[in-house]
Write an enzyme that holds these catalytic residues in place. Structure first.
Site, short mmCIF file in Angstrom:
data_model
loop_
_atom_site.label_atom_id
_atom_site.label_comp_id
_atom_site.label_asym_id
_atom_site.label_seq_id
_atom_site.Cartn_x
_atom_site.Cartn_y
_atom_site.Cartn_z
CB SER A 8 -0.82 -0.05 1.37
OG SER A 8 -1.29 1.29 1.25
CG HIS A 33 -3.78 -1.92 -1.82
ND1 HIS A 33 -4.96 -2.46 -2.08
CD2 HIS A 33 -4.05 -0.66 -0.70
CE1 HIS A 33 -5.77 -2.17 -1.14
NE2 HIS A 33 -5.39 -1.21 -0.59
CG ASP A 35 -4.97 2.41 0.88
OD1 ASP A 35 -5.82 1.38 0.78
OD2 ASP A 35 -3.91 1.82 1.26
CG MET A 37 -8.54 6.93 2.57
SD MET A 37 -7.59 6.54 4.21
CE MET A 37 -6.70 5.20 3.86
CG HIS A 66 -9.15 -0.04 -0.75
ND1 HIS A 66 -8.73 -0.33 0.61
CD2 HIS A 66 -10.44 -0.10 -0.39
CE1 HIS A 66 -9.50 -0.62 1.47
NE2 HIS A 66 -10.63 -0.62 0.88
CG MET A 68 -11.57 2.94 1.86
SD MET A 68 -9.79 2.82 2.89
CE MET A 68 -8.67 3.00 1.45
CG MET A 137 -11.51 -3.32 4.91
SD MET A 137 -10.03 -2.52 4.02
CE MET A 137 -9.31 -1.84 5.18
CG ASP A 173 -6.12 -3.09 3.04
OD1 ASP A 173 -5.21 -2.61 3.57
OD2 ASP A 173 -6.74 -2.26 2.29
C1 DX5 Z 1 -6.34 1.22 5.56
C2 DX5 Z 1 -6.06 0.95 4.14
C3 DX5 Z 1 -4.69 0.16 4.02
C4 DX5 Z 1 -3.34 0.40 4.92
C5 DX5 Z 1 -2.85 -0.67 5.31
O1 DX5 Z 1 -7.52 2.16 5.46
O2 DX5 Z 1 -6.97 0.24 3.31
O3 DX5 Z 1 -4.24 -0.47 2.84
O4 DX5 Z 1 -2.62 1.51 4.20
O5 DX5 Z 1 -1.63 -0.23 6.23
P1 DX5 Z 1 -1.05 -1.60 6.96
O6 DX5 Z 1 -0.44 -2.61 6.23
O7 DX5 Z 1 -0.07 -0.55 7.72
O8 DX5 Z 1 -1.89 -1.85 8.12
ZN ZN Z 2 -6.26 -0.43 1.14
#
Ligand code: DX5
Ligand code: ZN
Length: 215
Positions: A8, A33, A35, A37, A66, A68, A137, A173
């Protein structure tokens, strides 16, 4: 078949994202990956389609995006055009999950569904033939570096059984490290996302960090 590792980039150095993407590629990652948000569906704001487009030329590996965000449908075409390969939406992000999955596939992309830790696997039952990936998750989405929620191992196992022989990736994840990775793989995970566990120690450590997750 060995488990796929999807670092990620949330844990990467944002000031040199292109370089970071090239470094995890060279270190042997399978997917990248991303993320996304929005400060509304989750309490953090990260990156948009412009950044996905900017880092796209830095690797040929699969972009596992991903989302969110809520609403999600209005932004799917832009993330597809930016170079995403897999686009994952949250089951909790809208009333019309089936429609979101159809939209993703209509754009020629692989469609994923993510479930928050409190969401039961039953939401997948009527969309199993409309998706390519399930993202469990194992932390509450929003931030990297959180502790793995153990109850999700049983959920992975149940989803594996639901999937049966369908060609669906089962990705986990949040809080994935060499220790928790073992339990995820044993429960049926085929892909693992890891932020802190990959990026800790800087570029020289990425290859060993990725290898450690494969077990
Ligand atoms: C959390 C994200 C993850 C996060 C994982 O909301 O979707 O992808 O970056 O990070 P680690 O591996 O540090 O938990
Ligand atoms: Zn993620």
């Amino acid at each position: 078949m060995t488990v796929k590792i999807a670092p990620s980039i949330l844990s990467a150095d944002f000031a040199k994202l292109g370089e970071e993407v090239r470094a995890i590629d060279a270190a042997g990652c399978d997917w990248v990956h991303v993320d996304v948000m929005d400060g509304h569906f989750v309490p953090n704001i990260t990156i948009g389609p412009g950044v996905v487009k900017a880092i796209r030329p830095h690797t040929a590996k699969t972009f596992d995006v991903h989302l969110m965000i809520e609403p999600v449908d209005p932004y799917i075409p832009e993330f597809a055009a930016a170079g995403s390969d897999i686009i994952t939406v949250h089951a909790e992000a809208g009333a019309h999950l089936h429609r979101s999955l159809q939209l993703i596939r209509s754009l020629g992309k692989k469609a994923g569904v993510s479930l928050n830790p409190s969401t039961p696997e039953s939401v997948l039952e009527y969309v199993l033939d409309d998706l390519d990936l399930v993202l469990v998750m194992s932390v509450n989405p929003g931030f990297g570096g959180q502790a793995f929620i153990e109850s999700q191992v049983e959920k992975i196992r149940r989803i594996k059984a639901l999937i049966g022989t369908r060609p669906i990736e089962l990705e986990v994840d949040g809080g994935v490290n060499p220790e928790t990775a073992k339990r995820c793989i044993a429960a049926g995970a085929t892909a693992l996302v890891a932020g802190s566990a990959v990026f800790k120690g800087g570029p020289d450590a990425y290859a060993a960090n990725i290898a450690a997750l494969r077990g």
